[in-house]
Design a protein around this motif. Structure first.
Motif, mmCIF file in Angstrom:
data_model
loop_
_atom_site.group_PDB
_atom_site.id
_atom_site.type_symbol
_atom_site.label_atom_id
_atom_site.label_comp_id
_atom_site.label_asym_id
_atom_site.label_seq_id
_atom_site.Cartn_x
_atom_site.Cartn_y
_atom_site.Cartn_z
ATOM 1 N N GLN A 103 40.605 32.771 34.576
ATOM 2 C CA GLN A 103 39.276 32.666 35.149
ATOM 3 C C GLN A 103 38.233 33.091 34.111
ATOM 4 O OE1 GLN A 103 41.909 34.090 37.053
ATOM 5 N NE2 GLN A 103 41.874 35.855 35.692
ATOM 6 N N PRO A 104 37.008 32.592 34.214
ATOM 7 C CA PRO A 104 35.994 32.970 33.219
ATOM 8 C C PRO A 104 35.607 34.434 33.338
ATOM 9 C CG PRO A 104 35.027 31.662 34.980
ATOM 10 C CD PRO A 104 36.501 31.623 35.192
ATOM 11 N N PRO A 105 35.168 35.036 32.233
ATOM 12 C CA PRO A 105 34.710 36.430 32.292
ATOM 13 C C PRO A 105 33.555 36.574 33.283
ATOM 14 C CG PRO A 105 34.921 35.699 30.013
ATOM 15 C CD PRO A 105 35.073 34.485 30.864
ATOM 16 N N GLN A 106 33.560 37.665 34.056
ATOM 17 C CA GLN A 106 32.507 37.911 35.034
ATOM 18 C C GLN A 106 32.667 39.329 35.558
ATOM 19 O OE1 GLN A 106 33.667 35.528 38.835
ATOM 20 N NE2 GLN A 106 34.956 34.765 37.177
ATOM 21 N N ASP A 107 31.605 39.848 36.144
ATOM 22 C CA ASP A 107 31.718 41.144 36.787
ATOM 23 C C ASP A 107 30.713 41.231 37.930
ATOM 24 O OD1 ASP A 107 29.327 41.431 35.467
ATOM 25 O OD2 ASP A 107 29.862 43.262 34.418
ATOM 26 N N GLN A 108 30.922 42.234 38.774
ATOM 27 C CA GLN A 108 30.011 42.536 39.870
ATOM 28 C C GLN A 108 29.750 44.032 39.861
ATOM 29 O OE1 GLN A 108 30.930 40.817 43.713
ATOM 30 N NE2 GLN A 108 31.957 39.048 42.806
ATOM 31 N N ASP A 109 28.591 44.424 40.359
ATOM 32 C CA ASP A 109 28.188 45.816 40.199
ATOM 33 C C ASP A 109 28.419 46.695 41.417
ATOM 34 O OD1 ASP A 109 26.248 44.841 41.875
ATOM 35 O OD2 ASP A 109 24.573 45.133 40.486
ATOM 36 N N SER A 110 29.111 46.177 42.431
ATOM 37 C CA SER A 110 29.405 47.010 43.599
ATOM 38 C C SER A 110 30.716 46.591 44.218
ATOM 39 C CB SER A 110 28.280 46.911 44.644
ATOM 40 O OG SER A 110 28.194 45.592 45.165
ATOM 41 N N PRO A 137 50.980 42.879 47.115
ATOM 42 C CA PRO A 137 50.589 41.799 46.192
ATOM 43 C C PRO A 137 50.560 42.270 44.742
ATOM 44 C CG PRO A 137 49.070 41.965 48.058
ATOM 45 C CD PRO A 137 49.919 43.203 48.069
ATOM 46 N N GLY A 138 50.790 41.318 43.864
ATOM 47 C CA GLY A 138 50.536 41.518 42.448
ATOM 48 C C GLY A 138 49.090 41.168 42.152
ATOM 49 N N PRO A 139 48.795 40.629 40.968
ATOM 50 C CA PRO A 139 47.411 40.303 40.619
ATOM 51 C C PRO A 139 46.918 39.080 41.403
ATOM 52 C CG PRO A 139 48.897 39.568 38.886
ATOM 53 C CD PRO A 139 49.733 40.347 39.860
ATOM 54 N N ILE A 140 46.006 39.281 42.317
ATOM 55 C CA ILE A 140 45.470 38.211 43.157
ATOM 56 C C ILE A 140 43.978 38.073 42.866
ATOM 57 C CG2 ILE A 140 45.265 37.336 45.519
ATOM 58 C CD1 ILE A 140 48.168 37.775 44.556
ATOM 59 N N TRP A 141 43.478 36.858 42.901
ATOM 60 C CA TRP A 141 42.080 36.567 42.582
ATOM 61 C C TRP A 141 41.222 36.841 43.813
ATOM 62 C CZ3 TRP A 141 38.866 36.899 39.026
ATOM 63 C CH2 TRP A 141 37.706 36.138 38.932
ATOM 64 N N THR A 142 40.673 38.042 43.879
ATOM 65 C CA THR A 142 39.851 38.478 45.006
ATOM 66 C C THR A 142 38.582 39.135 44.471
ATOM 67 O OG1 THR A 142 40.643 40.759 45.206
ATOM 68 C CG2 THR A 142 42.012 39.023 46.217
ATOM 69 N N PRO A 143 37.570 39.363 45.323
ATOM 70 C CA PRO A 143 36.337 39.993 44.855
ATOM 71 C C PRO A 143 36.532 41.382 44.261
ATOM 72 C CG PRO A 143 35.965 38.942 46.973
ATOM 73 C CD PRO A 143 37.441 38.876 46.719
ATOM 74 N N LEU A 144 37.589 42.071 44.640
ATOM 75 C CA LEU A 144 37.814 43.410 44.106
ATOM 76 C C LEU A 144 38.030 43.388 42.593
ATOM 77 C CD1 LEU A 144 38.003 46.338 45.098
ATOM 78 C CD2 LEU A 144 40.473 46.020 45.371
ATOM 79 N N ILE A 145 38.477 42.257 42.052
ATOM 80 C CA ILE A 145 38.778 42.178 40.618
ATOM 81 C C ILE A 145 37.502 42.204 39.773
ATOM 82 C CG2 ILE A 145 39.959 40.866 38.818
ATOM 83 C CD1 ILE A 145 41.699 42.347 41.039
ATOM 84 N N PRO A 146 36.547 41.272 39.935
ATOM 85 C CA PRO A 146 35.314 41.384 39.141
ATOM 86 C C PRO A 146 34.477 42.604 39.496
ATOM 87 C CG PRO A 146 35.134 39.610 40.748
ATOM 88 C CD PRO A 146 36.565 40.047 40.747
ATOM 89 N N ALA A 147 34.707 43.184 40.668
ATOM 90 C CA ALA A 147 33.979 44.397 41.049
ATOM 91 C C ALA A 147 34.609 45.664 40.467
ATOM 92 C CB ALA A 147 33.917 44.513 42.569
ATOM 93 N N SER A 148 35.789 45.533 39.844
ATOM 94 C CA SER A 148 36.518 46.705 39.340
ATOM 95 C C SER A 148 36.616 46.768 37.828
ATOM 96 C CB SER A 148 37.946 46.719 39.904
ATOM 97 O OG SER A 148 37.969 46.722 41.305
ATOM 98 N N PHE A 149 36.686 45.609 37.166
ATOM 99 C CA PHE A 149 37.060 45.575 35.759
ATOM 100 C C PHE A 149 35.967 44.948 34.886
ATOM 101 C CE2 PHE A 149 41.191 45.178 38.086
ATOM 102 C CZ PHE A 149 41.720 46.400 37.724
ATOM 103 N N SER A 150 36.127 45.122 33.585
ATOM 104 C CA SER A 150 35.207 44.512 32.629
ATOM 105 C C SER A 150 35.396 42.994 32.617
ATOM 106 C CB SER A 150 35.478 45.056 31.232
ATOM 107 O OG SER A 150 36.729 44.579 30.750
ATOM 108 N N PRO A 151 34.385 42.245 32.157
ATOM 109 C CA PRO A 151 34.524 40.781 32.102
ATOM 110 C C PRO A 151 35.750 40.320 31.314
ATOM 111 C CG PRO A 151 32.226 41.379 31.834
ATOM 112 C CD PRO A 151 33.008 42.672 31.831
ATOM 113 N N ASP A 152 36.055 40.972 30.185
ATOM 114 C CA ASP A 152 37.218 40.569 29.394
ATOM 115 C C ASP A 152 38.516 40.810 30.155
ATOM 116 O OD1 ASP A 152 35.629 39.738 27.324
ATOM 117 O OD2 ASP A 152 35.894 41.570 26.134
#
Length: 284
Positions: free
Chosen positions: A7-14, A219-234
Motif C-alpha cells: 500500500q502507498p505510504p500514508q499516516d493518520q494523526d488519531s 489476525p496477522g497484518p490486516i489492512w485496517t485504519p489502525l495501521i496508518p493511525a499507528s505507524f510511520s508512512p514507510d
C-alpha cells in the motif's frame, strides 16, 4: 515481492483511525452469498465501524443477523457501516462510546436489548496500539489506556452481556499474532493481546455449564485504519511484508473466521484461537 501487493505510504494523526481516509480502501465486503447461518441472531460488535469490525458486521448481516455497533467517535465510518448493513437487508444500531468506561458498556448492552429484545453474539474487537522505541518511553498513562481499551473493555462488555446471552450464545475476542510472537515496539499492545488469549481460555471454562462458547481470532497484518493511525508512512508501506504470503490481509479475509465461530458449525469448539495471519506458523 511485487509492489502491487503493498500500500502507498500514508499516516493518520488519531486512533483508532478513519477508513474513509485510507488508500486503497480496505475490502470489507463478504465474498460469498449467505446461507442463513445466523438467521434471527443479534450481534454486538465493538470497534464495529471499520476494518475487521465492519467486515464482521457485513458478514454477520449477510448470514441473517441483526447488528449493533459500538465505536469510539468515527461517526462517518459508523454511518457507512450502518448503510452497508442495511443494504444487506438487516437492522443496524450504532452507538458511540469508549469501551474503557464500564458504564458505557452497560448502557450499550441495554440499548441492544431495548432495540432488539435479545443478544446472542458478542464480538470484542475494539483496540488501540502505540509504538514505543524503548520501555522507558512507555508512560503510565499510555499503559493504563491501552489495557483499559484492549482488556478492561472486553471484560466490561462480556460482564454486561452475560445475563442476556442464551444457551448456544457466543463470545468472540479479537487477539493478535503479537500475542504469540511479541512485537519490539508494541510492548503494551502485545501484552494486552496475550491477556486476551488467557481471558478467552478462562471464560470458555467459566461459561461451559451455561452453554456459552468463548473463542478468539488472532489476525496477522490486516489492512485496517489502525495501521496508518499507528505507524510511520514507510512502515505502513511495508505492512504485511514480513509474513509468508508477503502482503497484508484484507478484513473480509478475516471475517469468515468470526462467522464460523458464531455459528452452530462451531458448536463443539470453545477456548480456541483461529489464526488468519498470512501463513505464519504459530504455537498454541
Amino acid at each position: 515481492m511485487s509492489d502491487d501487493v503493498l500500500q502507498p505510504p500514508q499516516d493518520q494523526d488519531s486512533q483508532p483511525g478513519h477508513e474513509l481516509e485510507m488508500t486503497p480502501q480496505p475490502d470489507c465486503q463478504p465474498r460469498h452469498p449467505g446461507s442463513d447461518r445466523l438467521a434471527g441472531k443479534v450481534a454486538l460488535i465493538s470497534g464495529g465501524d471499520s476494518g475487521i469490525g465492519r467486515a464482521v458486521a457485513l458478514a454477520f448481516a449477510r448470514e441473517g443477523a441483526k447488528i449493533a455497533l459500538l465505536y469510539l467517535d468515527e461517526h462517518d465510518d459508523a454511518r457507512e457501516t450502518e448503510r452497508l448493513v442495511m443494504a444487506e437487508g438487516r437492522e443496524c444500531l450504532v452507538m458511540p462510546g469508549d469501551v474503557g468506561d464500564e458504564a458505557i458498556c452497560i448502557d450499550a448492552v441495554a440499548q441492544v436489548i431495548g432495540n432488539f429484545g435479545a443478544l446472542d453474539i458478542l464480538v470484542n474487537n475494539a483496540a488501540e496500539q502505540h509504538e514505543v522505541e524503548d520501555l522507558s518511553d512507555l508512560t503510565a498513562g499510555q499503559l493504563e489506556k491501552t489495557f483499559r481499551t484492549n482488556v478492561f473493555g472486553y471484560i466490561y462488555l462480556a460482564k454486561a452481556a452475560l445475563p442476556h446471552l442464551p444457551k448456544g450464545g457466543s463470545i468472540i475476542n479479537t487477539t493478535s499474532i503479537t500475542a504469540y510472537q511479541g512485537h519490539r515496539t508494541l510492548i503494551d499492545y502485545s501484552a494486552t493481546k496475550g491477556a486476551i488469549v488467557a481471558l478467552t481460555r478462562s471464560l470458555s471454562q467459566s461459561l461451559l455449564d451455561r452453554g456459552i462458547r468463548v473463542n478468539a481470532v488472532a489476525p496477522g497484518p490486516i489492512w485496517t485504519p489502525l495501521i496508518p493511525a499507528s505507524f510511520s508512512p514507510d512502515h505502513v508501506a511495508s505492512h504485511g511484508a514480513s509474513v509468508p504470503m508477503g502482503r497484508a490481509g484484507q478484513p473480509n479475509e478475516v471475517a469468515p473466521a468470526y462467522v464460523f465461530l458464531a455459528s452452530d458449525d462451531a458448536s463443539y469448539i470453545s477456548g480456541q484461537v483461529i489464526h488468519p495471519n498470512g501463513g505464519a506458523i504459530i504455537g498454541s
